[in-house]
Structure formats: C-alpha cells, structure tokens
Design an enzyme around this catalytic site. Structure first.
Site, PDB file in Angstrom:
ATOM      1  N   GLY A  94       0.874  -1.172   0.000  1.00 27.52           N
ATOM      2  CA  GLY A  94       0.000   0.000   0.000  1.00 27.52           C
ATOM      3  C   GLY A  94       0.905   1.214   0.000  1.00 27.52           C
ATOM      4  CG  ASP A 114      -0.577   1.077  -4.316  1.00 24.48           C
ATOM      5  OD1 ASP A 114      -0.706   1.576  -3.177  1.00 24.48           O
ATOM      6  OD2 ASP A 114      -1.526   1.034  -5.148  1.00 24.48           O
ATOM      7  NE  ARG A 145     -12.069   6.961  10.188  1.00 26.15           N
ATOM      8  CZ  ARG A 145     -12.248   7.619  11.321  1.00 26.15           C
ATOM      9  NH1 ARG A 145     -13.477   7.825  11.775  1.00 26.15           N
ATOM     10  NH2 ARG A 145     -11.236   8.085  12.000  1.00 26.15           N
ATOM     11  NE  ARG A 176      -9.858   4.911  13.178  1.00 28.20           N
ATOM     12  CZ  ARG A 176     -10.074   5.835  14.115  1.00 28.20           C
ATOM     13  NH1 ARG A 176     -11.089   5.699  14.943  1.00 28.20           N
ATOM     14  NH2 ARG A 176      -9.289   6.886  14.215  1.00 28.20           N
ATOM     15  CG  ASN A 187      -9.957  -1.631   4.022  1.00 23.96           C
ATOM     16  OD1 ASN A 187      -9.943  -1.514   2.801  1.00 23.96           O
ATOM     17  ND2 ASN A 187      -9.852  -0.591   4.836  1.00 23.96           N
ATOM     18  CB  VAL A 217      -1.206   0.452   8.976  1.00 19.16           C
ATOM     19  CG1 VAL A 217      -1.564   1.915   9.175  1.00 19.16           C
ATOM     20  CG2 VAL A 217       0.221   0.191   9.465  1.00 19.16           C
ATOM     21  CG  ASN A 257      -8.380   2.146  10.468  1.00 16.31           C
ATOM     22  OD1 ASN A 257      -8.111   1.632  11.538  1.00 16.31           O
ATOM     23  ND2 ASN A 257      -8.055   3.396  10.177  1.00 16.31           N
ATOM     24  NE  ARG A 259      -4.616  11.234  15.615  1.00 19.22           N
ATOM     25  CZ  ARG A 259      -5.148  10.389  14.743  1.00 19.22           C
ATOM     26  NH1 ARG A 259      -5.913   9.396  15.169  1.00 19.22           N
ATOM     27  NH2 ARG A 259      -4.938  10.531  13.455  1.00 19.22           N
ATOM     28  CG  HIS A 308      -7.385   2.938  15.645  1.00 13.67           C
ATOM     29  ND1 HIS A 308      -6.919   4.086  16.225  1.00 13.67           N
ATOM     30  CD2 HIS A 308      -7.317   3.143  14.304  1.00 13.67           C
ATOM     31  CE1 HIS A 308      -6.589   4.941  15.269  1.00 13.67           C
ATOM     32  NE2 HIS A 308      -6.824   4.401  14.099  1.00 13.67           N
TER      33      HIS A 308
HETATM   34  N1  LIG Z   1      -4.099   2.160  12.179  1.00 14.13           N
HETATM   35  C1  LIG Z   1      -4.088   3.455  12.128  1.00 14.13           C
HETATM   36  O1  LIG Z   1      -3.828   4.126  13.124  1.00 14.13           O
HETATM   37  C2  LIG Z   1      -4.348   4.132  10.814  1.00 14.13           C
HETATM   38  C3  LIG Z   1      -4.044   5.486  10.616  1.00 14.13           C
HETATM   39  C4  LIG Z   1      -4.268   6.058   9.374  1.00 14.13           C
HETATM   40  C5  LIG Z   1      -4.799   5.285   8.343  1.00 14.13           C
HETATM   41  N2  LIG Z   1      -5.118   3.991   8.565  1.00 14.13           N
HETATM   42  C6  LIG Z   1      -5.671   3.136   7.514  1.00 14.13           C
HETATM   43  O2  LIG Z   1      -4.615   2.792   6.608  1.00 14.13           O
HETATM   44  C7  LIG Z   1      -5.171   2.500   5.328  1.00 14.13           C
HETATM   45  C8  LIG Z   1      -4.436   3.299   4.261  1.00 14.13           C
HETATM   46  O3  LIG Z   1      -4.698   4.683   4.422  1.00 14.13           O
HETATM   47  P1  LIG Z   1      -4.134   5.721   3.339  1.00 14.13           P
HETATM   48  O4  LIG Z   1      -4.535   7.056   3.798  1.00 14.13           O
HETATM   49  O5  LIG Z   1      -2.719   5.434   3.002  1.00 14.13           O
HETATM   50  O6  LIG Z   1      -5.047   5.312   2.076  1.00 14.13           O
HETATM   51  P2  LIG Z   1      -4.705   5.595   0.546  1.00 14.13           P
HETATM   52  O7  LIG Z   1      -5.985   5.406  -0.223  1.00 14.13           O
HETATM   53  O8  LIG Z   1      -3.964   6.851   0.374  1.00 14.13           O
HETATM   54  O9  LIG Z   1      -3.714   4.393   0.174  1.00 14.13           O
HETATM   55  C9  LIG Z   1      -4.103   3.064   0.163  1.00 14.13           C
HETATM   56  C10 LIG Z   1      -3.330   2.398  -0.955  1.00 14.13           C
HETATM   57  O10 LIG Z   1      -3.561   0.991  -0.897  1.00 14.13           O
HETATM   58  C11 LIG Z   1      -3.535   0.523  -2.225  1.00 14.13           C
HETATM   59  N3  LIG Z   1      -4.152  -0.799  -2.292  1.00 14.13           N
HETATM   60  C12 LIG Z   1      -5.444  -1.133  -2.135  1.00 14.13           C
HETATM   61  N4  LIG Z   1      -5.585  -2.478  -2.237  1.00 14.13           N
HETATM   62  C13 LIG Z   1      -4.361  -2.984  -2.425  1.00 14.13           C
HETATM   63  C14 LIG Z   1      -3.847  -4.294  -2.590  1.00 14.13           C
HETATM   64  N5  LIG Z   1      -4.660  -5.371  -2.567  1.00 14.13           N
HETATM   65  N6  LIG Z   1      -2.536  -4.452  -2.785  1.00 14.13           N
HETATM   66  C15 LIG Z   1      -1.704  -3.384  -2.823  1.00 14.13           C
HETATM   67  N7  LIG Z   1      -2.133  -2.112  -2.675  1.00 14.13           N
HETATM   68  C16 LIG Z   1      -3.437  -1.922  -2.482  1.00 14.13           C
HETATM   69  C17 LIG Z   1      -4.285   1.582  -3.003  1.00 14.13           C
HETATM   70  O11 LIG Z   1      -4.014   1.510  -4.405  1.00 14.13           O
HETATM   71  C18 LIG Z   1      -3.756   2.857  -2.358  1.00 14.13           C
HETATM   72  O12 LIG Z   1      -2.660   3.379  -3.062  1.00 14.13           O
HETATM   73  C19 LIG Z   1      -6.661   2.829   5.451  1.00 14.13           C
HETATM   74  O13 LIG Z   1      -7.402   1.655   5.708  1.00 14.13           O
HETATM   75  C20 LIG Z   1      -6.737   3.762   6.646  1.00 14.13           C
HETATM   76  O14 LIG Z   1      -8.011   3.767   7.248  1.00 14.13           O
HETATM   77  C21 LIG Z   1      -4.897   3.404   9.776  1.00 14.13           C
END
Ligand SMILES: NC(=O)c1ccc[n+]([C@@H]2O[C@H](COP(=O)([O-])OP(=O)(O)OC[C@H]3O[C@@H](n4cnc5c(N)ncnc54)[C@H](O)[C@@H]3O)[C@@H](O)[C@H]2O)c1
Length: 390
Positions: A93, A118, A167, A173, A180, A203, A205, A236, A260
């Site tokens: 990702g 990705d 989101r 989430r 996801n 990471v 969600n 935070r 979370h």
């Molecule tokens: N755990 C936490 O504290 C936390 C914090 C922030 C974001 N997140 C989560 O992290 C995730 C990513 O957030 P983001 O802002 O980077 O999103 P984003 O949309 O910017 O990036 C996600 C990427 O994943 C890629 N992707 C999707 N399916 C895929 C697969 N099967 N194989 C490879 N790549 C794939 C997409 O093409 C995209 O580039 C989300 O689910 C978000 O909710 C979690």
C-alpha cells in the site's frame, strides 16, 4: 568605591568562574593574585543577560507552581540504545500512509532495502525512485524498489500493511471492514507464502479487526502479527494534554489502550504531566476535553480533509514501532495483539502495553489499571469480538 578583597573573590569563585566588578571598584593586590590563581574571569558591569520570556500571568503562575512541586521530574534521557537496521522492509500500500512511512524509514536508514507494493501501476516504483532521489540530501543508503506484485515480499523482515481504503467523512472505521478484510487477508496469505518469517505490522482499518483477520488467515505466531494504532492514539493523547497544560509534549507521559475507535481507552491512571498526575495539573473538564479530542482525533482530520484520512502522525507511529523492534526506542508501546488471557481477555485483538524486539512481540505488560479502565478495556474487547462475528 567598593574595595574587593580576598573574601569577595573566594565568594565569587564558590558560585561561578566569573568575578563581576564595577567601573569604580578597586581590587586589592592579594585579591588580584587570587583571581589569577583561581582562574576567574573578570567581567565589567553592567553584565548583559538574556531577557526572560514573558508568558502571560496565568501561564507564569502555573509554571511556577509546577516547578515548585516536589514531584517535578524531567524526562530521563534514553541511553545505551544500539539500533540496527532491518535487512528488508516491505510496505504494501503506497498511498498517503505507506508513502509517508516509507519516506521516514528511508530517511533514517532504518532498513537496508525498502520495497513498496501497490495495485496502482507505477505508483510504488515512482515513490521508491522519488525517495532515492532525496538521498543526495538525506545521505540515506536505503535501496528502494517498487512494483505491483506480491512476490516483492520475498525475504522481508517486516511487512507493513497500509493497503486498503481510508475513511471518508461520515464513515466509521468499521464501515471499511468488508472492503479491507479481503485486501488484508490476501496480503497476509501472500506473506505466509513469500516471507513466512516476516513480522506483519497491520495499519489498515478497522485496525483491531484487520489485525485479527491477518492472524486468523495465516496462523502466524501472535508475536509476529502486530497492529498499529496505540502509538498513534497515544501521541494524540500526549499532544492534547500538553496543549491543555501549556507544556512541551515531551513533559507528558500518557498512553491509550483498547480498540482504535470509539472503544479507545485513554489511560488516566498512569498519565503524568511533568511527573505529576494529570488530575493535579488540569481541571476535570479540561481532562474530559483531552480524552474526547484523542478519541475523535482521526475523525477530526477526516472531516477537515474530506478526502482521505491522517497520514503524517500515522507514519511516525509506524516508525516508532519499527524503531522499538530494531532497538532504537526502549519504551513500552501500546500495540494491538492477540490476547490469551492477559487482562482477563481471550482470543481477540486489542491494544495493550507491550515490549517489542527483533522477533516482534516480546512481552505483554500487565500494568495495574484503575477498575473503570480495566472494565473499559474488557468492554472494548467484547465489542471487537462481536464485530468479528458479523
Ligand atoms: N491504524 C491506524 O492508526 C491508521 C491510521 C491512518 C490510516 N489507517 C488506515 O490505513 C489504510 C491506508 O490509508 P491511506 O490514507 O494510506 O489510504 P490511501 O488510499 O492513500 O492508500 C491506500 C493504498 O492501498 C492501495 N491498495 C489497495 N488495495 C491494495 C492491494 N490489494 N494491494 C496493494 N495495494 C493496495 C491503493 O491503491 C492505495 O494506493 C486505510 O485503511 C486507513 O483507514 C490506519
């Protein structure tokens, strides 16, 4: 005219290595000899001093009260850490969070090789090249590559999974779960095939459910399936308390446990500001606001941004976990892991205090919690478990 004699010189020497003299002062011959014997520097008045900061009245009073406290403690400096870089870290990702975390990993040379994967054609390879282009400035020797296929997972020490949807405003989430979980399951199975010894850091969600999904679909040992959220929520929380108290964030020690989301448990029984219990420093309504701000921190960013969610603080929070594993950080970190009876919780993933090391989870630390905190942690576990059944 003031005559400066032996006594004055010795008194000054006991305080500092400076003797302040006025333009009309006279030094006796013996005092002059003593000054050179003791190696004192003679400074003429008026002595220039740095103007003190002039905070507002309320801040000045609270700072004085805080500093007079017998419990005042400055944070201990971390010593004796010997960090080693990972051989290969793979970021699955390469969106907002993946790219930001990868950028930080390379900038601190926390891995010798960093690979991005990705689905979007060219995104991972271009990000890798972009980060390498910065090495002329950062001096990092981390080699970066990127592509679309999961065979790039091979030989990974650590696989960070940020693949999946973030989101949008109005979404919880949990609304991301169906989309996801397929992504996380697919990646986790590929890790088992291509890099069976790797540590998985989830990471995506909803975090606790996705970490459980990765564990369930692979049966990797729980020590190697870790979820990142607690480090972010705790950061935070510390920011919010520091802002409310008007102190540096480093003066605040605090963490969150639980899930979370709405079932997050900011732990007040261990939270301190300059070494003092939070309740001694902040009034209850300010503490309540900090708790609310912490639980709603991610949502606030989603509401302001409108497209996508937080990425910078999450990237730091991923790197904090990796740094703990490679020995660059020695703190206890809240991490989402599968529990087997710890805190009275069985077979579900929620955030608990842990020690991390090169093999992943080294220890779950069972801290004494206030009764209502323990109950809230157990309630979070029940709710996550319920969601996993649906
Ligand atoms: N755990 C936490 O504290 C936390 C914090 C922030 C974001 N997140 C989560 O992290 C995730 C990513 O957030 P983001 O802002 O980077 O999103 P984003 O949309 O910017 O990036 C996600 C990427 O994943 C890629 N992707 C999707 N399916 C895929 C697969 N099967 N194989 C490879 N790549 C794939 C997409 O093409 C995209 O580039 C989300 O689910 C978000 O909710 C979690």
């Amino acid at each position: 005219v003031r005559v400066i004699g032996e006594h004055d010189v010795r008194t000054s020497a006991a305080r500092s290595n400076v003797l302040v003299v006025g333009s009309d002062d006279l030094l006796t011959p013996y005092a002059r000899d003593l000054v050179s014997q003791l190696g004192l520097r003679v400074v003429s008045e008026p002595v220039e001093t740095v103007a003190p900061n002039a905070p507002d009245h309320g801040t000045a009073v609270s700072r004085v009260l805080l500093r007079r406290s017998p419990k005042w403690v400055t944070p201990e400096a971390v010593t004796n850490l010997s960090a080693t870089a990972f051989g290969r870290v793979v970021m699955v990702g390469c969106g907002a969070v993946g790219a930001a975390a990868g950028h930080m990993i390379a900038a601190r040379a926390a891995a010798r090789e960093l690979a991005f994967i990705d689905l979007v054609p060219g995104l991972a390879a271009s990000t890798a090249l972009d980060i390498e282009h910065a090495s002329g400035i950062t001096g990092s020797d981390t080699r970066c590559t990127g592509g679309e296929t999961l065979d790039l997972l091979a030989d990974a020490d650590v696989v960070v999974v940020t693949a999946g949807r973030p989101r949008s405003p109005g979404m919880s989430r949990d609304d991301l779960r169906d989309i996801n979980s397929k992504v996380v399951r697919g990646v986790a199975e590929a890790v088992q095939e291509h890099a069976p010894d790797a540590i998985l850091v989830i990471v995506t969600n909803p975090l606790d459910e996705m970490t459980y999904e990765a564990y369930r679909s692979t049966q990797l040992p729980r020590e190697r399936v870790l979820g990142m959220a607690g480090t972010l929520d705790s950061s935070r929380f510390r920011w919010s308390l520091a802002t409310a108290a008007g102190v540096h964030p480093r003066d605040v020690s605090a963490f969150t446990l639980g899930s979370h989301g709405d079932e997050m448990v900011p732990i007040l029984s261990h939270a301190t500001i300059k070494g003092r219990p939070v309740a001694e420093v902040l009034p209850q309504d300010a503490i309540d606001r900090c708790v609310k701000e912490t639980v709603g921190g991610g949502g606030r960013i989603v509401a302001i941004r409108r497209t996508g969610s937080a990425s910078i603080a999450p990237a730091h929070s991923i790197v904090e976990m990796l740094d703990a594993m490679r020995g660059a950080v020695s703190d206890l970190l809240p991490v989402s892991v599968l529990l087997r009876g710890e805190y009275g919780i069985e077979d579900v993933v929620v955030g608990v205090p842990t020690r991390l090391g090169r093999a992943g989870l080294e220890e779950i630390v069972e801290l004494p919690l206030a009764q209502e905190e323990l109950e809230a942690l157990r309630r979070a576990a029940i709710i996550v478990k319920e969601r996993l059944k649906n």
